[in-house]
Design an enzyme around this catalytic site. Sequence first.
Site, PDB file in Angstrom:
ATOM      1  N   THR A  77      -8.971   1.155 -14.894  1.00  0.00           N
ATOM      2  CA  THR A  77      -8.278  -0.264 -14.913  1.00  0.00           C
ATOM      3  C   THR A  77      -7.869  -1.112 -15.977  1.00  0.00           C
ATOM      4  O   THR A  77      -8.816  -0.576 -16.826  1.00  0.00           O
ATOM      5  CB  THR A  77      -9.365  -1.174 -13.879  1.00  0.00           C
ATOM      6  OG1 THR A  77      -8.511  -2.243 -14.009  1.00  0.00           O
ATOM      7  CG2 THR A  77     -10.345  -0.709 -14.183  1.00  0.00           C
ATOM      8  N   THR A 133      -0.208  -7.059  -9.897  1.00  0.00           N
ATOM      9  CA  THR A 133       0.835  -8.207 -10.606  1.00  0.00           C
ATOM     10  C   THR A 133       0.492  -8.887 -11.442  1.00  0.00           C
ATOM     11  O   THR A 133       0.356  -9.913 -12.466  1.00  0.00           O
ATOM     12  CB  THR A 133      -0.049  -9.247  -9.515  1.00  0.00           C
ATOM     13  OG1 THR A 133       0.580  -8.428  -8.219  1.00  0.00           O
ATOM     14  CG2 THR A 133       0.205 -10.749  -9.077  1.00  0.00           C
ATOM     15  N   ASP A 185       5.098 -11.175  -5.453  1.00  0.00           N
ATOM     16  CA  ASP A 185       4.710 -11.038  -3.968  1.00  0.00           C
ATOM     17  C   ASP A 185       4.653 -11.411  -2.693  1.00  0.00           C
ATOM     18  O   ASP A 185       4.824 -10.494  -1.964  1.00  0.00           O
ATOM     19  CB  ASP A 185       2.835 -11.324  -4.093  1.00  0.00           C
ATOM     20  CG  ASP A 185       2.644 -10.374  -5.477  1.00  0.00           C
ATOM     21  OD1 ASP A 185       1.889  -9.713  -5.796  1.00  0.00           O
ATOM     22  OD2 ASP A 185       3.446 -10.629  -7.252  1.00  0.00           O
ATOM     23  N   HIS A 235      -9.825  -5.027 -14.531  1.00  0.00           N
ATOM     24  CA  HIS A 235     -10.458  -4.898 -13.527  1.00  0.00           C
ATOM     25  C   HIS A 235     -12.193  -3.835 -13.901  1.00  0.00           C
ATOM     26  O   HIS A 235     -12.720  -3.204 -12.985  1.00  0.00           O
ATOM     27  CB  HIS A 235     -10.248  -5.054 -11.534  1.00  0.00           C
ATOM     28  CG  HIS A 235      -9.415  -5.667 -11.648  1.00  0.00           C
ATOM     29  ND1 HIS A 235      -7.900  -5.287 -11.406  1.00  0.00           N
ATOM     30  CD2 HIS A 235      -9.096  -6.946 -11.198  1.00  0.00           C
ATOM     31  CE1 HIS A 235      -6.841  -6.098 -11.386  1.00  0.00           C
ATOM     32  NE2 HIS A 235      -7.823  -7.500 -10.368  1.00  0.00           N
ATOM     33  N   ASP A 274      -3.321  -0.253  -1.836  1.00  0.00           N
ATOM     34  CA  ASP A 274      -3.359   0.612  -3.430  1.00  0.00           C
ATOM     35  C   ASP A 274      -3.159   1.495  -2.884  1.00  0.00           C
ATOM     36  O   ASP A 274      -3.102   2.674  -3.762  1.00  0.00           O
ATOM     37  CB  ASP A 274      -4.350   0.086  -4.079  1.00  0.00           C
ATOM     38  CG  ASP A 274      -4.112  -1.496  -4.190  1.00  0.00           C
ATOM     39  OD1 ASP A 274      -3.923  -2.051  -4.673  1.00  0.00           O
ATOM     40  OD2 ASP A 274      -5.549  -2.513  -3.941  1.00  0.00           O
ATOM     41  N   GLY A 306      -2.478  -1.360 -12.188  1.00  0.00           N
ATOM     42  CA  GLY A 306      -1.931  -0.001 -10.608  1.00  0.00           C
ATOM     43  C   GLY A 306      -1.991   0.619 -10.674  1.00  0.00           C
ATOM     44  O   GLY A 306      -2.653   1.373 -10.963  1.00  0.00           O
TER      45      GLY A 306
END
Length: 307
Positions: A194, A121, A50, A197, A246, A219
């Site tokens: 997701t 990530t 990152d 999350h 995003d 992602g």
Amino acid sequence: MSSPALLMRLVASAYSIAERAGTIVRKVMSGGDLGIVIKSGIDDLQTQADRLVQQSICSSLARSFPRVTIIGEEDLPSQDVEEELIETGQHEEILKISCPSQYTSIKEDELVVWVDPLDGTKEYTEGLLDHVTVLIGIAYEGKAIAGVINQPYYNYEAGDNATLGRTIWGVLGIGAFGFQLQEVPDGKHIVITTRSHSNKLVTDCVAAMNPDKVVRVGGAGNKIIHLIEGHASAYVFASPGCKKWDTCAPEAILHAVGGKMTDIHGNSFQYNKEVKHMNSAGILATLKNFDYYASRVPKSVKQALVP
Ligand code: AMP
Ligand code: MG
Ligand code: MG
């Protein structure tokens, strides 16, 4: 022929810069030390990839386009960037395409570039490598008008002869390239959301879509690729958490092929440089049949998510 318009030069550069980013993502992983740092919590991580990719993308863009506003996800101390991270190439094929007339007179200081150096990530650290993308989104007058997505591990399970990684790009008024556009057959509702999350609002909203199937992957970039390749019909994320970096590139590519991305209320996202980074009212995105999914978002979910 006159020289290419600024927008096409920027997209051509972003393409080459995103390819360089993909090689950095793979190199950090094969080096074995991810250098993981916890940001806001255990589900919000930063790795050496990152950090290096953000330095590479932001410094490369700034060198060629010094007056463009560039906003990257990672908060990094300002330091000199190693010359080997700088990419100066421009994808030749993009330079040959004429710029849509409404964008030919854009000036550098009217553009905002939103950079997610590594989207997914959490999945990168867990070895779910094809969930990972690099996102470069370009906005003008608050609107996402162009985007580049590199998927560093595309084809990584396809065997030794397959080319590893790919770059998808799109511009409103031109289209999107680097993949095969496909739709989910009519009447089939495959919801993508997701995997790392989730919460009750997210699952309540997914259930309200009456899905035939639910796909959970990491992602925002990866989920939009699933939509445009016909693996999912709606991206539903009824929660804060996603940010402008995003959504900018994925939105531009989805819109370039006729799809639609908004928050869970159906409001468009704004990408001017002053905008709040958080997409507080979630995401709803489809390639087609947007209204069907929008009409099924429960009132209770809408009330809980203030834009
Ligand atoms: P996901 O679908 O969970 O992979 O999320 C898509 C993007 O939004 C990724 O960049 C995530 O890091 C970010 N994101 C979503 N929810 C959160 C959250 N609760 N905290 C931090 N980042 C989030
Ligand atoms: Mg991200
Ligand atoms: Mg990221």
